[in-house]
Design a protein around this motif. Structure first.
Motif, PDB file in Angstrom:
ATOM      1  N   ARG A  49       0.836  -1.204   0.000  1.00  0.00           N
ATOM      2  CA  ARG A  49       0.000   0.000   0.000  1.00  0.00           C
ATOM      3  C   ARG A  49       0.867   1.247   0.000  1.00  0.00           C
ATOM      4  N   ASP A  50       0.305   2.337  -0.485  1.00  0.00           N
ATOM      5  CA  ASP A  50       0.991   3.614  -0.472  1.00  0.00           C
ATOM      6  C   ASP A  50       1.293   4.013   0.967  1.00  0.00           C
ATOM      7  N   TYR A  51       2.538   4.439   1.233  1.00  0.00           N
ATOM      8  CA  TYR A  51       2.945   4.749   2.597  1.00  0.00           C
ATOM      9  C   TYR A  51       2.141   5.912   3.196  1.00  0.00           C
ATOM     10  N   TYR A  52       1.788   6.877   2.385  1.00  0.00           N
ATOM     11  CA  TYR A  52       0.985   7.994   2.890  1.00  0.00           C
ATOM     12  C   TYR A  52      -0.406   7.502   3.307  1.00  0.00           C
ATOM     13  N   GLU A  53      -0.946   6.576   2.515  1.00  0.00           N
ATOM     14  CA  GLU A  53      -2.249   5.993   2.826  1.00  0.00           C
ATOM     15  C   GLU A  53      -2.181   5.185   4.119  1.00  0.00           C
ATOM     16  N   VAL A  54      -1.062   4.468   4.298  1.00  0.00           N
ATOM     17  CA  VAL A  54      -0.898   3.651   5.516  1.00  0.00           C
ATOM     18  C   VAL A  54      -0.968   4.523   6.771  1.00  0.00           C
ATOM     19  N   LEU A  55      -0.318   5.695   6.718  1.00  0.00           N
ATOM     20  CA  LEU A  55      -0.309   6.598   7.881  1.00  0.00           C
ATOM     21  C   LEU A  55      -1.510   7.534   7.917  1.00  0.00           C
ATOM     22  N   GLY A  56      -2.305   7.531   6.834  1.00  0.00           N
ATOM     23  CA  GLY A  56      -3.491   8.378   6.803  1.00  0.00           C
ATOM     24  C   GLY A  56      -3.174   9.854   6.682  1.00  0.00           C
ATOM     25  N   ILE A  57      -2.168  10.199   5.866  1.00  0.00           N
ATOM     26  CA  ILE A  57      -1.752  11.587   5.702  1.00  0.00           C
ATOM     27  C   ILE A  57      -1.633  11.915   4.224  1.00  0.00           C
ATOM     28  N   GLY A  58      -1.535  13.209   3.915  1.00  0.00           N
ATOM     29  CA  GLY A  58      -1.353  13.628   2.546  1.00  0.00           C
ATOM     30  C   GLY A  58       0.114  13.704   2.179  1.00  0.00           C
ATOM     31  N   LYS A  59       0.409  13.844   0.891  1.00  0.00           N
ATOM     32  CA  LYS A  59       1.789  13.863   0.426  1.00  0.00           C
ATOM     33  C   LYS A  59       2.527  15.146   0.786  1.00  0.00           C
ATOM     34  N   GLU A  70      -0.710  -7.183  14.334  1.00  0.00           N
ATOM     35  CA  GLU A  70       0.743  -7.131  14.185  1.00  0.00           C
ATOM     36  C   GLU A  70       1.164  -6.805  12.759  1.00  0.00           C
ATOM     37  N   ALA A  71       0.442  -7.357  11.760  1.00  0.00           N
ATOM     38  CA  ALA A  71       0.785  -7.095  10.367  1.00  0.00           C
ATOM     39  C   ALA A  71       0.624  -5.611  10.039  1.00  0.00           C
ATOM     40  N   LYS A  72      -0.445  -5.010  10.525  1.00  0.00           N
ATOM     41  CA  LYS A  72      -0.667  -3.584  10.267  1.00  0.00           C
ATOM     42  C   LYS A  72       0.349  -2.735  11.019  1.00  0.00           C
ATOM     43  N   PHE A  73       0.741  -3.191  12.210  1.00  0.00           N
ATOM     44  CA  PHE A  73       1.743  -2.452  12.975  1.00  0.00           C
ATOM     45  C   PHE A  73       3.068  -2.417  12.212  1.00  0.00           C
ATOM     46  N   LYS A  74       3.451  -3.551  11.641  1.00  0.00           N
ATOM     47  CA  LYS A  74       4.690  -3.616  10.875  1.00  0.00           C
ATOM     48  C   LYS A  74       4.595  -2.731   9.639  1.00  0.00           C
ATOM     49  N   GLU A  75       3.407  -2.698   9.024  1.00  0.00           N
ATOM     50  CA  GLU A  75       3.197  -1.869   7.838  1.00  0.00           C
ATOM     51  C   GLU A  75       3.334  -0.387   8.183  1.00  0.00           C
ATOM     52  N   VAL A  76       2.776  -0.003   9.327  1.00  0.00           N
ATOM     53  CA  VAL A  76       2.876   1.384   9.790  1.00  0.00           C
ATOM     54  C   VAL A  76       4.332   1.746  10.089  1.00  0.00           C
ATOM     55  N   ASN A  77       5.031   0.841  10.752  1.00  0.00           N
ATOM     56  CA  ASN A  77       6.435   1.077  11.106  1.00  0.00           C
ATOM     57  C   ASN A  77       7.297   1.215   9.854  1.00  0.00           C
ATOM     58  N   GLU A  78       7.018   0.372   8.856  1.00  0.00           N
ATOM     59  CA  GLU A  78       7.760   0.433   7.597  1.00  0.00           C
ATOM     60  C   GLU A  78       7.534   1.767   6.892  1.00  0.00           C
TER      61      GLU A  78
END
Length: 366
Positions: A4-14, A40-48
């Motif tokens: 997924r797009d990293y900005y989408e993962v964190l819920g922020i704009g570019k 845990e999977a979503k936590f790792k995605e957020v951390n990445e």
């Protein structure tokens, strides 16, 4: 499965600021942290996502090239610490000197039935150093070390050939003895390893005349091992049963600590290789083609007219080999536009004329 797009993962704009990225990460990390019952999977995605977007250089490459621009980055350590507790070194289990299971456990465990303690030789650690290119493409190295090996005379049994093992009379074959320990609460009986057979339950009828019942002898060893393509500095390779032997027991493992020499031109970031190239101001303004050094040799790269200093160019397939699957990462070239320090009068006049054509006042270039 695509990321997924990293900005989408964190819920922020570019256009989010550094503070907004940090606040969004903290909120998501708390929400998904496994210690708080999260995913845990979503936590790792957020951390990445945070590991990339918090770094201005990585963020710039991500905005320009997407996930391929950050080497398939996976997140760093857990900022809240508390689950997993994993170290940074990766452990490869290479079995009998060949490539084997990845991420095998470092240490054996558990006892043997009947109360007998598991007898196992100690592990041995050595280090080896390889070049940057060898880490990218893989190699074979020879490691030299000393260890205890099975006695050639008794084959590790501790028994003189022609004789047998007999049941230990001290523990009656159990490997343990019961002994009373005096405490302030009175005498307490507890089990202890048999001092005669050392937990084996059996003793030699006649001890080996060469190793004197030890079952091992010291030896200088030399092993040829495979180092996989894409291995990183500080990675540990595990070779089963290549450590110290033990009489009538299991042999320990050998751990090879791989060090990668720094390269004079390249640096590494995940499966990316990074480098810089310099072009003159005029060439950058008019456009040109330059020769770029890569681990595969020289590659021609086009520089479009008007290229600014600090622009990144991606050379696909010239990066580090992916360890989990085929293919390679990219080579990111950062272009540095060089401004001349000394100019002749003719050159200054030409730049003056150019400056005037751009609306600059006289003397701007001086």
């Amino acid at each position: 499965m695509s990321k997924r797009d990293y900005y989408e993962v964190l819920g922020i704009g570019k256009t989010a600021s550094d503070d907004e990225i940090k606040k969004a990460f903290r909120k998501k990390a708390i929400e998904f942290h496994p210690d708080r019952g999260g995913d845990e999977a979503k936590f790792k995605e957020v951390n990445e996502a945070y590991e990339v977007l918090k770094d201005s250089g990585k963020r710039q490459r991500y905005d320009q090239f997407g996930h391929a621009g950050v080497g398939g980055a996976s997140g760093g350590g857990d900022p809240f610490a508390g689950f997993g507790g994993q170290g940074q070194n990766v452990n490869f289990d290479f079995g009998d000197l060949g490539l084997g299971d990845i991420f095998s456990s470092f240490f054996g465990g558990g006892g043997q039935p009947g109360g007998r303690q598991r007898r196992r030789g100690e592990d041995v650690s050595v280090a080896t150093t390889i070049t940057f290119e060898e880490a990218v493409f893989g190699t074979e190295v020879t490691v030299r070390y000393s260890s205890q090996v099975k006695c050639e005379h008794c084959k590790g049994t501790t028994v003189e050939p022609g004789h047998e093992l007999k049941t230990c009379q001290t523990c009656n074959g159990h490997g343990q003895v019961r002994q009373a320990v005096r405490t302030i609460f009175g005498n307490i009986e507890q089990a202890a390893v048999c001092p005669t057979c050392h937990g084996a339950g059996k003793v030699p009828e006649k001890v080996c005349s060469v190793c004197h019942g030890k079952g091992t002898q010291h030896k200088q060893r030399e092993l040829q091992i495979k180092v996989p393509a894409g291995i990183d500095d500080g990675t540990t390779i595990r070779l089963r049963e290549q450590g110290n032997a033990m009489g009538r027991g299991e042999t320990g493992d050998l751990y090879v600590d791989v060090r990668v020499k720094p390269h004079k031109k390249f640096t590494r970031e995940g499966d990316l290789i990074l480098s810089q190239e310099t072009v003159g101001m005029v060439a950058a303004a008019l456009g040109t083609e330059i020769e770029v050094e890569t681990v595969d040799g020289p590659v021609r790269m086009k520089v479009p007219a008007g290229t600014q200093s600090g622009t990144d160019f991606k050379l696909s397939g010239h990066g580090v080999t992916h360890m989990r699957g085929g293919g390679r990462g990219a080579h990111i070239v950062t272009l540095v536009v060089e401004t001349p320090h000394k100019l002749s009068k003719e050159q200054k006049d030409l730049l003056e004329q150019f400056g005037k054509s751009q609306g600059h006042k006289k003397g701007f270039w001086r």
